[in-house]
Design an enzyme around this catalytic site. Structure first.
Site, PDB file in Angstrom:
ATOM      1  NE  ARG A   1      14.223  -4.586   4.306  1.00 16.60           N
ATOM      2  CZ  ARG A   1      15.486  -5.345   4.443  1.00 16.60           C
ATOM      3  NH1 ARG A   1      15.694  -6.183   5.106  1.00 16.60           N
ATOM      4  NH2 ARG A   1      16.539  -4.715   3.447  1.00 16.60           N
TER       5      ARG A   1
ATOM      6  CE  LYS B   1       9.740   1.246   4.908  1.00 20.36           C
ATOM      7  NZ  LYS B   1      10.951   0.820   5.089  1.00 20.36           N
TER       8      LYS B   1
ATOM      9  CG  HIS C   1       5.693   0.249  -3.172  1.00 17.58           C
ATOM     10  ND1 HIS C   1       5.809  -0.901  -2.586  1.00 17.58           N
ATOM     11  CD2 HIS C   1       7.214   0.711  -3.018  1.00 17.58           C
ATOM     12  CE1 HIS C   1       7.096  -1.382  -2.178  1.00 17.58           C
ATOM     13  NE2 HIS C   1       7.772  -0.342  -2.624  1.00 17.58           N
TER      14      HIS C   1
ATOM     15  CE  LYS D   1      -2.657  -0.513   3.678  1.00 21.01           C
ATOM     16  NZ  LYS D   1      -2.358   0.836   4.118  1.00 21.01           N
TER      17      LYS D   1
ATOM     18  N   GLY E   1       4.531   0.833   6.399  1.00 17.52           N
ATOM     19  CA  GLY E   1       4.673  -0.029   5.362  1.00 17.52           C
ATOM     20  C   GLY E   1       5.784  -0.760   4.858  1.00 17.52           C
TER      21      GLY E   1
END
Length: 280
Positions: free
Chosen positions: A188, A150, A37, A35, A185
């Site tokens: 990994r 992130k 991306h 999500k 998100g």
């Protein structure tokens, strides 16, 4: 949706679109799309006439060969997801298309941005990132490129890369997309065991609490508190927690009202390494 694996064909097609006055947004990925991306793609769709997504697991940014080998590769599923969000172009090259035989990462002077946090634990990682992003920008020639916060350190380094290379692309950072329980998100996440997935939201819970503490405690005191919190988490191993100046990413020991600060964290959940951050 057009899919290219040959750089000359992708470049030629995009050059033709740009000659017609269309703007191009690029979302670079290593696949295993989630999500987060898709949220980047949605942002790119708002700003550009054409959206390009690259899918390439870049070998030069992995300092651990086992991590490269285990990285999830889900191309068919990724292409289906991209069709559903009306992506215009996908660039999916092989390593031999992007690198000459025995080619290694280019060395950049990121003015110390690459020496902090992730740079201390992943030798040469950011030179690998810079190398592939520079190549992608030269092939796709985007007007705008989108990266998630992130990987905030990576975002700052890519902004520095554009300054170094003088490539005509605008770098846009996008907010972290989180799961329902706060976990950032990441591709990994799909490799987490049930036990570790249940424990992982503690990472975001802890840095959120750390943010609340800044009015009463120093960065050093907050760091010690976080370290103690993770000692009580048998399924999670803290690699680092630091509070840094957003501009140069250097760890701070006192808060400066004239600067923006951010807390950064890296944690092992079993064999899976998770990172997160939060603006303070």
């Amino acid at each position: 949706m057009k899919v290219f694996s040959v750089k000359e064909l992708a470049s030629s097609y995009i050059t033709d679109l740009k000659s017609k006055g269309l703007t191009v947004g690029l979302v670079p990925t290593m696949g295993a799309l989630h999500k987060g991306h898709l949220s980047l793609i949605n942002e790119a769709k708002k700003d550009n006439d054409v959206v390009v997504v690259s899918i390439f697991v870049n070998p030069t940014q992995f300092n651990n060969p086992a991590d490269l080998e285990k990285y999830p590769r889900t191309l068919e599923e990724d292409l289906e997801k991209l069709k559903r969000v009306d992506c215009d172009i996908v660039f999916t090259p092989e390593a031999s298309e992007m690198y000459d035989k025995d080619e290694v990462a280019e060395i950049f002077d990121f003015e110390g941005l690459d020496k902090e946090m992730e740079g201390k634990f992943r030798d040469n990682h950011f030179n690998g990132v810079g190398t592939i992003v520079k190549k992608l920008f030269n092939i796709i020639t985007p007007n705008n490129a989108y990266f998630g916060e992130k990987d905030f350190q990576q975002l700052q380094i890519i902004k520095k890369l554009v300054s170094i290379t003088k490539q005509p692309v605008n770098i846009i950072g996008c907010a972290i997309d989180r799961e329902y329980d706060g976990l950032a998100g990441s591709s990994r996440n799909m490799r987490l065991t049930t036990k570790h997935r249940a424990s992982a939201p503690f990472i975001y819970k802890t840095i959120t609490k750390a943010k609340e503490m800044i009015t009463s405690f120093s960065p050093v005191e907050i760091e010690k508190w976080v370290e103690n919190e993770f000692k009580n988490q048998p399924n999670l191993e803290l690699e680092y927690f630091t509070i840094a100046d957003e501009s140069n990413l250097k760890t701070v020991t006192v808060f400066d009202q004239n600067k923006n600060h951010r807390a950064f964290i890296a944690v092992f959940a079993g064999e899976i390494r998770l990172i997160d951050n939060i603006a303070l």
